[in-house]
Each structure stands twice: as C-alpha cells, then as structure tokens.
Design a protein around this motif. Structure first.
Motif: not given
Ligand code: URA
Length: 434
Positions: A125-129, A322-331, A368-374
């Motif tokens: 789910e860290s992959i957008p969409g 993002y899989i083809i250009n993973p460096e574009k993923y937000p930091r 279980k309900d905590d929100v994670i930072d991808h």
C-alpha cells in the motif's frame, strides 16, 4: 455437549473429538459461547496442548467457518509461501512475480505489520493506488490474468480465525503451537492452493526466538498441511539480523525493486531465490529444488520477474511510474545518518529493537488502528560481521518527525554490540524440512 464440560476436559489434559472441536468453533463464532468461556478454553489449550489430529480438526473447523477459494477453473498448480515474519522480511514482493513468471499461480493472502514486524499489505500500500482489498471475484480475475494476486484477509476467509485471534491477543494465548498452526493453516488452505512453502524465522527479531520452538512449530505446520494432502517444504531461517538492508514500507518496496532488477544480490536475494525455487519445484516446473533455484535466478536475469511485478502492480491499481522510477517517490522531511562512536566488528544486532526503531520512526503500528508513514524507516549500511571504524555511517534514519529521529538514533546505537575479533555470521538457512 456443553462448553463447561469441554473446558474441563481440556483442563484435565484429554483430547477432543472432531465433533467436539466443531461444536466449540461453531458455537463460539455464532455467539453461543461467550468470550469468558472461550478464553478459559484457549488457556487450557495453551497449557495442555493438542494432538496432531485435534490440530487438523481445529484447522478444518476454522477453515470451513468461511469460504474456500475455488481455483479449479485455472489450469496449473497453485502455490503460496507463508513467513512467520520479522524485520526487513520483504520476500513476498520478490517471490510472487518470480514464481508467477515461471508459470505457477500464486494467490497470496498476507497480513499487516504489528509491533516490531512489518506486513506485506502495508508495504504494497506504500505504492500509490495499490489496492489490497480486492474482492474474491476481482482477485480471481487478476490471478487469471497475470498469475499472481496479493491481497489481505477478506471477511469471507476464515472468519473464526479473526475472532479467535483477537481474543488470543488479549488473553496471553498467542504462543500456543496448535493455535498458531490452525490460525496460519486455515487462512492458507482457504486460498485453494496445492502446495505451500513455509519460512519459519528464528532469532531475536522473530516471533519464535529459539530454534527449538521454531522446529516444533514447523513440524506442527507440516503435519497439518499433509493431513490436508498439501505438498509442503519448510525453511527455518535466520532473524538474528534484519533481512536485507532496508526496513520500512516504501524502503522495502525499493529494495525489492532492486533485487528484481538484478541490481543487488544480498541475503534478501539469496533467501528469495531459495523460497521461489522451492515453490517452482512444488508447482512441478522443476525436477529438484536446485533446478527451481536456477529457474528463479533466470527469471530475474531475463527481466521477466520485474516485468511481472509491474503487471501485478498495474492490475491492482498501483502507479507503476514509481516502480520504474523509484527515485521520484517522496522523501521524509528528515534524514539522519548515524555514525559509529566505536571501533570493532558488529557481532550482535538486537533485531526486535531495530524493528521497534522503525516503528518509532513512523513505519509501524503499536495498535491495529495506528496510521503508518509509508516513507519512514531505516537503511542499514552495516550488518553482523562488518568491520566498523569510529565515525563510519552505520545507518540512515528517515522520518517526518525530528524528535522521533533523535530517540531512534539512541535506540539503534543501543541495539548493536561490537567485538574486537571478527564474529561468525549467522547462517541464513538453518534447516530445510520436508
Ligand atoms: N500468524 C497468524 O496468522 N496466526 C498466529 O496465530 C500467529 C501468527
């Protein structure tokens, strides 16, 4: 039959019949046995254990509490892998496309991270969409089209497990080998698979800390799988240090991309090849485990496994850019390199603590309900056996919170132990059991 008599029976160390187990599961899932009685029953099972046939009957009752996916319309073998989980364990992301590209169906139902361990669903789910909540009919379509689908446990799959697991979590009854076996196997058998590869982790970052307990769990899982006529191969593997060098959801997707692209050949690559090789063998596309491993390597070298990963991501709604250009993923907003203040060889990594550092940075959940930072997590520059000089970078920490980084830095330094002489490196594959 009544619940009190059955609780007494297990308390006194006697074995249940299949009908008694079926009565207990049916009456608990329909609300006719209350939580307080089922809690007492779980504790009696934890203390007195269950025989192989009781464990198989329990697995079956939990399995048929929900739907079993019917994949008989798909011609060919269906094989999955189950790992008991650990820190940096992202092999599912690598194995599913390798094995699917070898012509075997891989219907994978995975879990979420909790506490120090990560979960495949959060990583995906860290992959957008990317959607892990496909319905069973949507899942079947994806599986048919590309050979693999990666989803979460739906309401229809082993609902008894969901109920019982929540109760075990709050009654100190998680650590029971027959209960763990039935919980894992009821979900895996619901996938409609012919074969299963098990990766049972052992060590400081594992659910089972000792090799003795890991072997007990493995034997129980194998006996249960065989009683359902499923082919199974189990690997007991090391979790005394994180697997690979990246920990945290997107960071683990990134490392998986690099393995699938053939760019890194580390311990993660080695384990992924072993497990994928065994799945290819169980799926009857290889005559031996060795041949299965050769095919797995070829699938990476040829680029077919990476192409298959793109196909899976695309069919499940993920943004393949993002899989083809993973460096574009937000930091992350804050990135901190941690330097060693000691000279020496790393001889111990408290892997549980390293998992907790990742959680602290935002990559994991306490409840279980905590929100994670991808984006959050750790990149390890050093592992067991590495010669470290004062000032060398040990790792990089990523988080959107600077105060979390400060705490994490302290925790990660405390998790490492140094020696003057080069230590032996923990063996990655401890045992293979068929
Ligand atoms: N994983 C499961 O799915 N169930 C357990 O009981 C333990 C680990």
């Amino acid at each position: 039959m009544n619940a009190v008599e059955l609780i007494k029976k297990k308390r006194d160390g006697k074995a249940f019949s299949t009908d008694e187990i079926s009565f207990l599961i049916n009456h608990y899932t329909t609300g006719h046995i209350p939580d307080y009685q089922f809690s007492a029953l779980l504790m009696a099972i934890l203390l007195k254990g269950m025989t192989v046939s009781e464990t198989a009957a329990l697995t079956n009752s939990m399995l048929i509490s929900g739907k079993i996916i019917n994949l008989s319309s798909l011609k060919g073998n269906k094989v999955d892998k189950h790992s008991t989980g650990g820190v940096g364990d992202k092999t599912s992301l690598i194995i599913a496309p390798i094995v699917a590209s070898a012509g075997i169906y891989v219907p994978m139902i995975s879990g979420r991270g909790l506490g120090h361990t990560g979960g495949t669903l959060d990583k995906l789910e860290s992959i957008p969409g990317f959607r892990t909540d496909l319905s069973l009919s949507e899942s079947k379509k994806v599986l048919k089209k590309c050979g693999s689908v990666l989803i979460g446990q739906t309401k229809e799959i082993a609902p008894a497990d969901k109920l019982i697991y929540s109760l075990r979590d709050v009654t100190a009854t998680v650590e029971s080998i027959p209960l763990i076996t039935a919980s894992i196997m009821s979900k895996k058998l619901a996938e409609g698979i012919d074969g299963l590869v098990l990766d049972i982790k052992t060590g400081s970052g594992a659910f089972m800390k000792s090799q003795k307990d890991s072997i007990r769990l493995t034997n129980s899982l194998i006996q249960t799988a065989k009683s359902f006529n499923k082919k199974v191969i189990a690997f007991i593997t090391d979790m005394n240090q994180p697997l690979g060098n990246y920990i945290g959801n997107w960071l683990e997707v990134y490392e998986s991309i690099r393995v699938l692209n053939g760019k890194i050949k580390n311990d993660l690559y080695a384990l992924a090849i072993k497990l994928a090789g065994a799945m290819i063998y169980l799926g009857k596309k290889a005559k031996s485990l060795q041949e299965g491993e050769c095919i797995a390597k070829q699938k990476i070298e040829s680029g077919e496994a990476f192409k298959k990963f793109l196909e899976i991501v695309n069919l499940q709604g993920g943004n393949v850019n993002y899989i083809i250009n993973p460096e574009k993923y937000p930091r992350s907003r804050f990135v901190k390199k941690v330097h060693s203040v000691k000279n020496g060889f790393i001889y111990e990594m408290n892997t549980y603590q390293i998992g907790m550092v990742s959680l602290e940075l935002g990559a994991g959940r306490r409840t279980k309900d905590d929100v994670i930072d991808h984006k959050a997590g750790i990149i390890l520059y050093k592992k067991i056996g590495d010669d470290v000089k004062n000032g060398d970078i040990i790792c990089e920490l990523r988080s959107d919170s600077n105060s979390k980084i400060t705490l994490a830095e302290q925790m990660i330094i405390e998790s490492l132990k140094f020696s003057k002489t080069k230590p032996s490196i923990p063996k990655l594959i401890k045992k293979v059991i068929k």
